[in-house]
Scaffold this motif. Structure first.
Motif, PDB file in Angstrom:
ATOM      1  N   ASP A 174       0.808  -1.214   0.000  1.00 40.39           N
ATOM      2  CA  ASP A 174       0.000   0.000   0.000  1.00 40.39           C
ATOM      3  C   ASP A 174       0.844   1.268   0.000  1.00 40.39           C
ATOM      4  N   GLU A 175       2.125   1.122   0.336  1.00 40.25           N
ATOM      5  CA  GLU A 175       2.966   2.305   0.520  1.00 40.25           C
ATOM      6  C   GLU A 175       4.225   2.259  -0.345  1.00 40.25           C
ATOM      7  N   SER A 226      -0.256 -11.414   4.453  1.00 40.28           N
ATOM      8  CA  SER A 226      -0.281 -10.385   3.428  1.00 40.28           C
ATOM      9  C   SER A 226       0.782  -9.327   3.686  1.00 40.28           C
ATOM     10  N   LEU A 227       1.289  -8.762   2.596  1.00 39.74           N
ATOM     11  CA  LEU A 227       2.161  -7.594   2.687  1.00 39.74           C
ATOM     12  C   LEU A 227       1.390  -6.344   2.269  1.00 39.74           C
ATOM     13  N   GLY A 228       0.078  -6.412   2.462  1.00 45.46           N
ATOM     14  CA  GLY A 228      -0.813  -5.284   2.216  1.00 45.46           C
ATOM     15  C   GLY A 228      -1.945  -5.344   3.221  1.00 45.46           C
ATOM     16  N   THR A 232      -2.615  -3.219  -7.555  1.00 38.53           N
ATOM     17  CA  THR A 232      -2.952  -2.303  -8.641  1.00 38.53           C
ATOM     18  C   THR A 232      -1.978  -1.145  -8.707  1.00 38.53           C
ATOM     19  N   ASN A 233      -0.987  -1.155  -7.838  1.00 39.55           N
ATOM     20  CA  ASN A 233      -0.003  -0.088  -7.810  1.00 39.55           C
ATOM     21  C   ASN A 233       0.998  -0.301  -8.942  1.00 39.55           C
ATOM     22  N   THR A 234       1.210   0.738  -9.735  1.00 36.08           N
ATOM     23  CA  THR A 234       2.121   0.617 -10.869  1.00 36.08           C
ATOM     24  C   THR A 234       3.583   0.726 -10.446  1.00 36.08           C
ATOM     25  N   CYS A 235       3.839   1.130  -9.198  1.00 35.96           N
ATOM     26  CA  CYS A 235       5.201   1.229  -8.699  1.00 35.96           C
ATOM     27  C   CYS A 235       5.680  -0.152  -8.246  1.00 35.96           C
ATOM     28  N   HIS A 236       6.988  -0.335  -8.213  1.00 40.80           N
ATOM     29  CA  HIS A 236       7.563  -1.590  -7.766  1.00 40.80           C
ATOM     30  C   HIS A 236       8.580  -1.318  -6.671  1.00 40.80           C
ATOM     31  N   VAL A 237       8.601  -2.202  -5.687  1.00 42.21           N
ATOM     32  CA  VAL A 237       9.582  -2.062  -4.626  1.00 42.21           C
ATOM     33  C   VAL A 237      10.965  -2.372  -5.193  1.00 42.21           C
ATOM     34  N   ILE A 238      11.951  -1.575  -4.791  1.00 39.91           N
ATOM     35  CA  ILE A 238      13.312  -1.746  -5.313  1.00 39.91           C
ATOM     36  C   ILE A 238      14.205  -2.217  -4.173  1.00 39.91           C
TER      37      ILE A 238
END
Length: 250
Positions: free
Chosen positions: A105-106, A126-128, A136-142
Motif C-alpha cells: 500500500d505504501e 499479506s504484505l498489504g 494495482t499499484n504501478t510502482c515496484h519495490v526496489i
C-alpha cells in the motif's frame, strides 16, 4: 525494569528537559510490561521482547531503520505526515501476532527501502492491508536484500512482482521439504538481477528449485546446514556449486 509501562518524552528531547539531545539510535528490549512510549525522533529503533507494546501510531519522520522482534502487534502502521518515508531497513521477526505488513500500500512512499527481513511470523498472510485485493499499484519495490524463512512470502505483493533483487537469503526453516511451483517460477523474475543466493539451516529441504539454472547473473551461492539435500542444480556460465558434503552439518 520489568514493570515499566511507559517511557516519557524527556528521553527524546520532546520536552523542555533534553535528556539525550543527540540520540540517534533507540534500543528497547526485555520490557515485558511496556505499553507505550514516546515517538522518538531517531534514525534507528530496535524493539525486542516487548509483547504488550502498543502499535506505532505513525513512523517517526527521520526513521531509517526499524527492527522489531517478539512484539504483539498485528500490523505495522506506515502512517506518516510526509510524502516519503526514509525507511531503508525493516526487520520483523518472531512476531506471532502479526498478520500483515502493508508494504504494497505504501510502495511509492517507501522508495528508500533496500533491506527487508521477515522471519518466524507464522500468521503473516499479506504484505498489504487487504490480502484479497490484487496489486494495482504501478510502482515496484526496489529492494536490494531480502531475508526470509518461508518462501511463500515471495508470492505476496509487492515481492511477487519484484525484478531487481540483488541478494536473497532463505534460512531457519525446519519444515520446508521443497519449493512450491509458484516459488520456483518466481526465481525467473530475478534471473537478470540476483547476484547472491543463500540457503541456510533448512533441515528438511530435499531439493532446490530447478529454475536456479536460469539465474544468469548469479555470482555467489551459499548452501549451509541443508543435510537432506539430494541434488544440486547446474548453474549457467559454469559456476561451480559446493559439494554435497559442504551442504550438510559436520
Amino acid at each position: 525494569m520489568p514493570k515499566v509501562k511507559w517511557l516519557e518524552s524527556k528521553f527524546d528531547g520532546n520536552d523542555k528537559y533534553h535528556a539525550f539531545p543527540l540520540l540517534e539510535v533507540l534500543h528497547i528490549s526485555g520490557l515485558g510490561a511496556l505499553e507505550d512510549w514516546f515517538e522518538a525522533g531517531v534514525a534507528a529503533e530496535d524493539l525486542y521482547h516487548c509483547p504488550k507494546l502498543k502499535e506505532l501510531p505513525s513512523l517517526p519522520s527521520k526513521l531509517k531503520s526499524l527492527k522489531i522482534g517478539n512484539i504483539g502487534w498485528k500490523t505495522l502502521n506506515f502512517c506518516s505526515i510526509s510524502n516519503s518515508i526514509p525507511l531503508e531497513t525493516l526487520e520483523v521477526f518472531y512476531c506471532e501476532s502479526i498478520t500483515s505488513l502493508p508494504l504494497a500500500d505504501e510502495i511509492a512512499r517507501l522508495a528508500a527501502l533496500r533491506y527487508l527481513l521477515v522471519k518466524k511470523c507464522p500468521n503473516l498472510i499479506s504484505l498489504g492491508r487487504y490480502p484479497e485485493v490484487g496489486n494495482t499499484n504501478t510502482c515496484h519495490v526496489i529492494l536490494r536484500d531480502l531475508c526470509i524463512n518461508d518462501p511463500s512470502v515471495l508470492l505476496m505483493e509487492p515481492l511477487r512482482s519484484m525484478t531487481s533483487l540483488k541478494r536473497l537469503t532463505i534460512m531457519d526453516n525446519v519444515e520446508l521439504v521443497s519449493f512450491p511451483n509458484e516459488a520456483k517460477q518466481w526465481f525467473l523474475k530475478v534471473r537478470y538481477s540476483l547476484s547472491e543466493l543463500q540457503f541456510a539451516f533448512l533441515n528438511s529441504l530435499e531439493s532446490l528449485p530447478s529454475s536456479l539454472e536460469s539465474l544468469s547473473s548469479l555470482q555467489v551461492l551459499h548452501i549451509l546446514g541443508v543435510p537432506m539435500l539430494r541434488e544440486l542444480p547446474k548453474l549457467s556460465r559454469g559456476w561451480r556449486l559446493p559439494s554435497a558434503q559442504d551442504c550438510s552439518y559436520s
